[in-house]
Design a protein around this motif. Structure first.
Motif, mmCIF file in Angstrom:
data_model
loop_
_atom_site.group_PDB
_atom_site.id
_atom_site.type_symbol
_atom_site.label_atom_id
_atom_site.label_comp_id
_atom_site.label_asym_id
_atom_site.label_seq_id
_atom_site.Cartn_x
_atom_site.Cartn_y
_atom_site.Cartn_z
ATOM 1 N N GLU A 1 38.958 32.010 35.790
ATOM 2 C CA GLU A 1 38.020 31.848 36.896
ATOM 3 C C GLU A 1 36.865 32.836 36.830
ATOM 4 O O GLU A 1 35.780 32.550 37.266
ATOM 5 N N ASN A 2 37.109 34.022 36.323
ATOM 6 C CA ASN A 2 36.095 35.075 36.381
ATOM 7 C C ASN A 2 36.137 35.920 35.105
ATOM 8 O O ASN A 2 36.376 37.099 35.137
ATOM 9 N N GLY B 1 50.966 43.521 36.581
ATOM 10 C CA GLY B 1 49.576 43.357 36.976
ATOM 11 C C GLY B 1 49.543 42.976 38.442
ATOM 12 O O GLY B 1 50.393 42.206 38.903
ATOM 13 N N LYS B 2 48.573 43.499 39.176
ATOM 14 C CA LYS B 2 48.549 43.291 40.626
ATOM 15 C C LYS B 2 47.266 42.595 41.075
ATOM 16 O O LYS B 2 46.226 42.690 40.421
ATOM 17 N N LEU B 3 47.360 41.925 42.200
ATOM 18 C CA LEU B 3 46.234 41.222 42.797
ATOM 19 C C LEU B 3 45.040 42.153 42.934
ATOM 20 O O LEU B 3 45.166 43.285 43.407
ATOM 21 N N GLY B 4 43.879 41.686 42.484
ATOM 22 C CA GLY B 4 42.645 42.453 42.597
ATOM 23 C C GLY B 4 42.374 43.401 41.445
ATOM 24 O O GLY B 4 41.265 43.921 41.329
ATOM 25 N N GLU B 5 43.371 43.643 40.602
ATOM 26 C CA GLU B 5 43.140 44.539 39.470
ATOM 27 C C GLU B 5 42.172 43.912 38.474
ATOM 28 O O GLU B 5 42.184 42.695 38.265
ATOM 29 N N THR B 6 41.363 44.750 37.854
ATOM 30 C CA THR B 6 40.499 44.320 36.768
ATOM 31 C C THR B 6 41.230 44.585 35.470
ATOM 32 O O THR B 6 41.666 45.718 35.221
ATOM 33 N N LEU B 7 41.390 43.544 34.672
ATOM 34 C CA LEU B 7 42.093 43.664 33.395
ATOM 35 C C LEU B 7 41.100 43.609 32.250
ATOM 36 O O LEU B 7 40.183 42.794 32.250
ATOM 37 N N THR B 8 41.300 44.479 31.275
ATOM 38 C CA THR B 8 40.523 44.452 30.045
ATOM 39 C C THR B 8 41.461 43.996 28.941
ATOM 40 O O THR B 8 42.522 44.588 28.740
ATOM 41 N N ILE B 9 41.078 42.926 28.250
ATOM 42 C CA ILE B 9 41.891 42.350 27.185
ATOM 43 C C ILE B 9 41.154 42.577 25.873
ATOM 44 O O ILE B 9 40.023 42.110 25.708
ATOM 45 N N GLU B 10 41.791 43.301 24.954
ATOM 46 C CA GLU B 10 41.169 43.626 23.674
ATOM 47 C C GLU B 10 42.004 43.054 22.538
ATOM 48 O O GLU B 10 43.208 43.281 22.468
ATOM 49 N N LYS C 1 39.585 39.500 36.458
ATOM 50 C CA LYS C 1 40.226 40.045 37.658
ATOM 51 C C LYS C 1 41.434 39.181 38.002
ATOM 52 O O LYS C 1 41.369 37.948 37.919
ATOM 53 N N VAL C 2 42.528 39.812 38.389
ATOM 54 C CA VAL C 2 43.723 39.089 38.820
ATOM 55 C C VAL C 2 43.440 38.505 40.202
ATOM 56 O O VAL C 2 43.128 39.246 41.142
ATOM 57 N N VAL C 3 43.512 37.178 40.287
ATOM 58 C CA VAL C 3 43.251 36.480 41.545
ATOM 59 C C VAL C 3 44.554 35.896 42.092
ATOM 60 O O VAL C 3 45.584 35.876 41.400
#
Length: 128
Positions: A12-13, A78-87, A29-31
């Protein structure tokens, strides 16, 4: 107690941070639709992020590829609203296979997922 299945959303984002040959970094972002029944990022959601990045890493090396084998370790929720960086990084750039290591970090730079994907090369990338 009866539970019904719900849709899991992954892209989504999505924001590309950087991309070069054999290396791709994206952020998301975890939605709400990314959560499991316990309120944490669904394992399938996290796996799909890693699988998609592995495909993008293979594409960045100039080939089309599909997932042949994968291994994933879930290390932290992982929690709601957290920003995740995937490398994703290509650690083996062979003719027939690519091996991609993937790390997912939260905004505190804590590792929540470590994964490895073997990608089977199906042909050279043809730009449309």
């Amino acid at each position: 107690m009866e539970k019904s299945l719900h849709e899991i959303r992954v892209f989504e984002n999505f924001e590309e941070v950087t991309s070069s040959k054999g290396h791709v970094v994206v952020r998301t972002k975890v939605v709400e639709k990314s959560l499991n029944y316990y309120g944490f990022a669904h394992g399938g959601y996290l796996f799909t992020l890693c699988d998609q990045i592995s495909g993008l890493v293979a594409l960045s090396t100039g080939v089309d590829a599909v997932t042949l084998q994968s291994n994933i370790n879930y290390l932290k929720a992982g929690k709601l609203g957290e920003t995740l960086t995937i490398e994703g990084k290509c650690v083996h750039d062979g003719r027939a296979t690519k091996v991609v290591d993937v790390t997912v970090l939260n905004q505190k730079e804590q590792v929540i997922v470590k994964a490895s994907f073997t990608m089977f090369v199906t042909g050279e990338r043809k730009d449309n």
